[in-house]
Scaffold this active site. Structure first.
Site, PDB file in Angstrom:
ATOM      1  N   GLU A 264      27.844   3.895 -35.794  1.00 60.62           N
ATOM      2  CA  GLU A 264      28.155   2.499 -36.280  1.00 60.62           C
ATOM      3  C   GLU A 264      29.066   2.194 -35.034  1.00 60.62           C
ATOM      4  OE1 GLU A 264      31.639  -0.052 -38.284  1.00 60.62           O
ATOM      5  OE2 GLU A 264      30.830   1.631 -39.719  1.00 60.62           O
ATOM      6  N   CYS A 301      35.508  -3.126 -38.864  1.00 62.30           N
ATOM      7  CA  CYS A 301      34.329  -3.573 -38.150  1.00 62.30           C
ATOM      8  C   CYS A 301      33.545  -4.535 -38.833  1.00 62.30           C
ATOM      9  CB  CYS A 301      33.580  -2.220 -38.311  1.00 62.30           C
ATOM     10  SG  CYS A 301      33.708  -1.394 -39.911  1.00 62.30           S
TER      11      CYS A 301
END
Length: 529
Positions: A264, A301
């Site tokens: 990620e 994020c």
């Protein structure tokens, strides 16, 4: 003071053969904490991976309920960590006590979620096609498929979630659930936190009779490359920067035996505000969006880094209100000096660009992250300027004003892959702009309506992933029960006698799991399907 020794965890032992010492720091002051850690040597990296490989055959062969018990024991150990642990995490990360307590709960919840997955058995993906010996022109053999863990997994800790995306985080939990031993590379920003959590995992492993080497942890900078290159490692889990994730992907692809990296990496998480919502509740949306941007000092994020709207008086008013909200938000201490430095550099690039206008926020200086609001020319998106595609990790967002719905669609089509994409809309907006839903679905792993992306529920339906560069593999998720799929591979048995088949595939279905038998889902024994 907690009693930490700073040695690496290898095959159930603590080892520290190296000379390089690493210092734990107070995130708020930069001062040294009374904890040092020994960087793993190349030999210790090899020993950790080798220990994981040695544990793999027996660990993956354990009944799923045994692995479930292990995960539940880890959850119990995490919940039992006391106030001294919470205080330590706060000092290493500058995160407030309620946030850390909530994150600890999320971390133990993840472990229990995967324990439930193991107990219900759907992770096996069991499929049975019984033999058709009389089929013409050719008979069909008996074919039975299920899934097993791929092997030892290297996991890299994230900076922004010292518990939920770190030592006992989602990557570790899903790998262990899949039957894959873990070699964890501790993040340099919270090494003392990592040691406390690793101790909890080891206690759980010992109390539930897990094989030595089921969990290993190494400290140090530069050790990650050797870990990913090690032939025993069969997959990698990573949460961090695009640069770091790409480097690991390239290393893994260059191996003699390439392996998958589930990374990620980067997402600006666009928020599209449609006209009806602006008219109905523009001021409310401005307040809520500002709160999402600065939540946790923007160190998520899923932080909303790009806001798009169609040119109108209402949108101009909204932008002014958003600016007022951002301007009143106080600076916050960031996770560590490196994160603060990266944030200041990102803000500096926005200030320096001739087609970006600064709308709100004080000068970025000192030891804290200052919230900022910028406005960018839509042509930057339409022409593919990378500045609008790059995440500024911190409490900052960019507004882009488009001329009309056609320009909005064209701007969204230029967007790279995202973890999330959000529509702020009334019902009439959704009917008028329904084509946007399919477009956002192509761009993101999670598509929100009238919510804000800075909140990721740990559950079966959650997707925390998306097309590149949000992640390196859009088919997976790092949050939610589907995360286990990343570390499983299918195996097909052909014409095996029932007593030699895995229990998940035997005719009697002793585990009582859901299976696809001759094209029909069933929990019944094969003879009754």
């Amino acid at each position: 003071m907690l009693n930490l020794i700073g040695h690496n965890y290898i095959g159930g032992e603590r080892r520290a053969a190296g000379d390089t010492r690493l210092q734990s720091l107070d995130a708020s002051t930069g001062q040294a904490l009374p904890y040092t850690f020994i960087q793993a040597t190349p030999e210790e990296v090899d020993a950790a991976a080798t220990a994981a490989a040695a544990a793999y055959p027996s660990f993956r062969a354990l009944a799923a309920v045994r692995r479930a018990g292990f995960l539940e024991a880890i959850a119990d150990e995490l919940d039992a960590l006391g106030d001294d642990f919470i205080a330590l995490v706060s000092r290493e990360t500058a995160l407030p006590t309620p946030r850390i307590q909530g994150e600890r709960s999320r971390t133990s919840t993840q472990m229990r979620l995967f324990a439930r997955v193991l107990r219900r058995g759907d992770f096996y993906g069991a499929r049975i096609d019984r033999a058709l010996p009389d089929r013409q022109p050719l008979p069909r053999p008996d074919l039975r498929q299920y899934r097993i863990g791929v092997g030892p997994v290297a996991v890299f800790g994230a900076s922004n979630f010292p518990l939920a995306f770190s030592t006992a985080g989602g990557d570790t939990a899903s790998a262990l659930a899949a039957g894959c031993p873990v070699v964890f590379k501790a993040h340099s920003g919270h090494m003392a936190t990592a040691e406390c959590v690793a101790d909890a995992i080891i206690r759980a492993a010992e109390n539930t009779g897990m094989p030595k080497g089921v969990f290993n942890m190494i400290f140090g900078s530069g050790v990650g490359e050797a870990l990913v290159r090690h032939p025993a490692i069969q997959a990698v889990g990573f949460t961090g920067s695009l640069k770091g994730g790409r480097a690991l992907c390239d290393l893994a692809a260059a191996r003699a035996q390439p392996i998958p990296v589930f990374a990620e990496m980067s997402s600006v998480n666009p928020v599209v505000i449609l006209p009806g919502a602006l008219q109905a509740r523009g001021a409310t949306v401005a307040r809520e969006l500002a709160a999402s941007v600065v939540l946790g000092c923007g160190q998520f994020c899923t932080n909303p880094g790009l806001v798009l709207g169609i040119r109108s008086a209402a949108f101009s008013d909204f932008v002014a209100q958003l600016g007022d909200c951002i301007a009143t938000q106080p600076p916050q201490t960031m996770l560590n000096a490196g994160t603060l430095r990266s944030y200041a550099e990102g803000v500096g690039r926005l200030h320096a660009h001739p087609r970006v206008t600064h709308l709100a926020g004080g000068e970025q200086s000192g030891l804290q992250g200052v919230p900022q609001l910028f406005k960018a020319d839509v042509e930057m998106l339409l022409q593919g300027d990378p500045l609008l595609q790059e995440e500024v990790f911190g409490p900052t967002t960019l507004v882009v004003e488009v001329a009309d719905r056609d320009e909005l669609t064209r701007a969204l089509r230029t967007m790279h892959g995202q973890l999330t994409a959000t529509l702020i809309a009334e019902r009439d907006d959704l009917l008028s702009y329904r084509e946007l839903i399919g477009l956002l679905e192509e761009k993101a792993g999670r598509v929100l309506l009238n919510g804000y992306p800075t909140g990721v529920e740990v559950c079966d339906a959650m997707v925390h992933g998306g097309p590149y560069p949000a992640t390196s593999d859009a088919r997976g998720t790092s949050v939610g029960s589907l995360a286990i799929d990343r570390f499983l591979r299918p195996v097909c048995y052909q014409n095996y006698p029932d007593e030699l088949l895995p229990e998940a595939l035997q005719d009697a279905n002793p585990l009582g799991i859901q299976r696809l038998v001759d094209g029909t889902c069933s929990r019944e024994p094969v003879g009754q399907a």
